[in-house]
Design an enzyme around this catalytic site. Structure first.
Site, PDB file in Angstrom:
ATOM      1  N   ASP A  39      81.945  21.701  88.394  1.00 53.36           N
ATOM      2  CA  ASP A  39      80.672  20.988  88.539  1.00 53.36           C
ATOM      3  C   ASP A  39      80.592  20.302  89.898  1.00 53.36           C
ATOM      4  O   ASP A  39      80.678  19.074  89.998  1.00 53.36           O
ATOM      5  CB  ASP A  39      80.520  19.968  87.399  1.00 53.36           C
ATOM      6  N   LYS A  94      72.906  26.132  78.717  1.00 51.37           N
ATOM      7  CA  LYS A  94      72.382  25.349  77.576  1.00 51.37           C
ATOM      8  C   LYS A  94      70.882  25.549  77.393  1.00 51.37           C
ATOM      9  O   LYS A  94      70.084  24.603  77.434  1.00 51.37           O
ATOM     10  CB  LYS A  94      72.688  23.855  77.721  1.00 51.37           C
ATOM     11  N   ASP A  97      64.778  26.503  74.543  1.00 49.15           N
ATOM     12  CA  ASP A  97      63.319  26.638  74.431  1.00 49.15           C
ATOM     13  C   ASP A  97      62.955  27.781  73.473  1.00 49.15           C
ATOM     14  O   ASP A  97      63.822  28.365  72.835  1.00 49.15           O
ATOM     15  CB  ASP A  97      62.746  26.867  75.848  1.00 49.15           C
ATOM     16  N   ILE A  98      61.672  28.114  73.418  1.00 52.74           N
ATOM     17  CA  ILE A  98      61.239  29.211  72.530  1.00 52.74           C
ATOM     18  C   ILE A  98      61.768  30.545  73.072  1.00 52.74           C
ATOM     19  O   ILE A  98      62.108  30.662  74.255  1.00 52.74           O
ATOM     20  CB  ILE A  98      59.689  29.272  72.404  1.00 52.74           C
TER      21      ILE A  98
HETATM   22  O1  S5P Z   1      79.666  18.956  74.410  1.00 53.15           O
HETATM   23  C1  S5P Z   1      79.832  19.334  75.564  1.00 53.15           C
HETATM   24  C2  S5P Z   1      79.417  20.592  75.969  1.00 53.15           C
HETATM   25  C3  S5P Z   1      79.695  21.005  77.266  1.00 53.15           C
HETATM   26  S1  S5P Z   1      79.362  22.648  77.680  1.00 53.15           S
HETATM   27  N1  S5P Z   1      80.461  18.533  76.454  1.00 53.15           N
HETATM   28  C4  S5P Z   1      80.697  18.907  77.754  1.00 53.15           C
HETATM   29  O2  S5P Z   1      81.303  18.140  78.511  1.00 53.15           O
HETATM   30  N2  S5P Z   1      80.277  20.158  78.188  1.00 53.15           N
HETATM   31  C5  S5P Z   1      80.460  20.588  79.592  1.00 53.15           C
HETATM   32  O3  S5P Z   1      81.863  20.620  79.895  1.00 53.15           O
HETATM   33  C6  S5P Z   1      79.816  19.670  80.632  1.00 53.15           C
HETATM   34  O4  S5P Z   1      78.512  20.128  80.959  1.00 53.15           O
HETATM   35  C7  S5P Z   1      80.770  19.768  81.821  1.00 53.15           C
HETATM   36  O5  S5P Z   1      80.386  20.863  82.632  1.00 53.15           O
HETATM   37  C8  S5P Z   1      82.123  20.102  81.198  1.00 53.15           C
HETATM   38  C9  S5P Z   1      83.087  18.924  81.064  1.00 53.15           C
HETATM   39  O6  S5P Z   1      83.459  18.437  82.308  1.00 53.15           O
HETATM   40  P1  S5P Z   1      84.611  17.316  82.493  1.00 53.15           P
HETATM   41  O7  S5P Z   1      84.608  17.057  83.969  1.00 53.15           O
HETATM   42  O8  S5P Z   1      84.206  16.118  81.688  1.00 53.15           O
HETATM   43  O9  S5P Z   1      85.895  17.934  81.991  1.00 53.15           O
END
Ligand code: S5P
Length: 272
Positions: A39, A94, A97-98
């Site tokens: 990220d 993620k 939507d429809i």
């Molecule tokens: O419930 C969730 C689902 C996802 S996909 N919790 C999350 O943290 N994520 C994703 O996992 C979130 O969008 C991020 O990209 C990653 C966790 O990142 P970290 O830096 O906290 O390990």
């Protein structure tokens, strides 16, 4: 036999979806159930992190919409790294939507996610039509979908009947739904006591950290051992725990890979 008692290779042979098969085979080939979540907002950092962690991961999870200098060449470079290091690509889009809208978001726009991402994910909140919409684009390309049935954040609303209904939706479209973003196994969710599950869904689990318990924005972390051994999940998704210290990225990736694999070996030996 429950997925908990099977190796990743055994499970690969019973999956018909190409993306699920590819992920399970990659996990076994690389002896890694670690996914990196990258990220970051600059292409250069994005590619450099992936090249550094590549040898240790089975999957790279992206959020391409946060990259400020995105262009199509980034996707070819990501694909080159995927071939070089042998990992699967998962765009964490993620969708929510429809059916008609998600089909367009998945196939078109700047990112054209379906053309390069083996796996993507969706919130079940719109109901089964979100799966049909995404499947109309992804299934012919051999892609796979994960539904978010539980989230890692404090106070998440993904509980109880929401989670149960989502698993039911997945069972009805098993050709395209390969598993869940969740915090525990989902195969038995919603079944009557004693009822045997026929399912083998992949469980990919974010909210994993070895050093801290959370962040200041509601994220909650559990260890690879808690996730893989105690909760029976299949893949740990780790982001900042690996790349927050830029000088230590390969070491941290190796550390998480080893912790995840050891927990899996312990699980297999305790259930067989
Ligand atoms: O419930 C969730 C689902 C996802 S996909 N919790 C999350 O943290 N994520 C994703 O996992 C979130 O969008 C991020 O990209 C990653 C966790 O990142 P970290 O830096 O906290 O390990």
């Amino acid at each position: 036999m429950s997925p908990l008692q099977q190796t990743y290779t055994q499970r690969a042979s019973s999956h018909s979806n190409p993306a699920a098969k590819l992920l399970l085979e990659t996990i076994e080939r690389k002896k890694s159930n670690l996914a990196i979540s990258v990220d970051v907002t600059k292409s250069k950092d994005f590619l450099s992190i992936i090249d550094n962690v590549g040898p240790f991961v089975c999957l790279v999870k992206t959020h391409v919409d946060i990259i400020e200098d995105f262009d199509e060449s980034l996707i070819s470079k990501l694909q080159e790294l995927s071939s070089k290091h042998d990992f699967v690509i998962f765009e964490d889009r993620k969708f929510a939507d429809i059916g008609n809208t998600v089909a367009l978001q998945y196939s078109s726009g700047i990112h054209k996610i379906a053309s390069w991402s083996h796996i993507t994910n969706a919130h079940p909140v719109p109901g089964p039509s979100i799966i049909s919409g995404l499947s109309s684009v992804g299934l012919p390309l051999g892609r796979g979908l994960l539904l978010l049935t539980e989230m890692s954040t404090k106070g998440a609303l993904t509980t109880g009947t929401y989670t149960e209904e989502a698993v039911r939706m997945a069972r009805a479209q098993r050709d395209f739904v390969i598993g869940f973003i969740a915090q525990r196994r989902m195969d038995y969710v919603g079944l009557a006591p004693g009822q045997v599950s026929e399912d083998d869904f992949l469980i990919l689990t974010p909210g994993v950290g070895l050093d801290i318990k959370g962040d200041s924005m509601g994220q909650q972390y559990r260890t690879p051992r808690e996730v893989i051994l105690e909760s029976g999940c299949d893949v740990i998704i780790v982001g900042r725990g690996i790349y927050k210290n830029v000088d230590d990225i390969p070491n941290q990736a190796k550390r998480y890979r080893d912790a995840g694999w050891e927990a899996y070996l312990d699980r297999i030996s305790s259930t067989t």
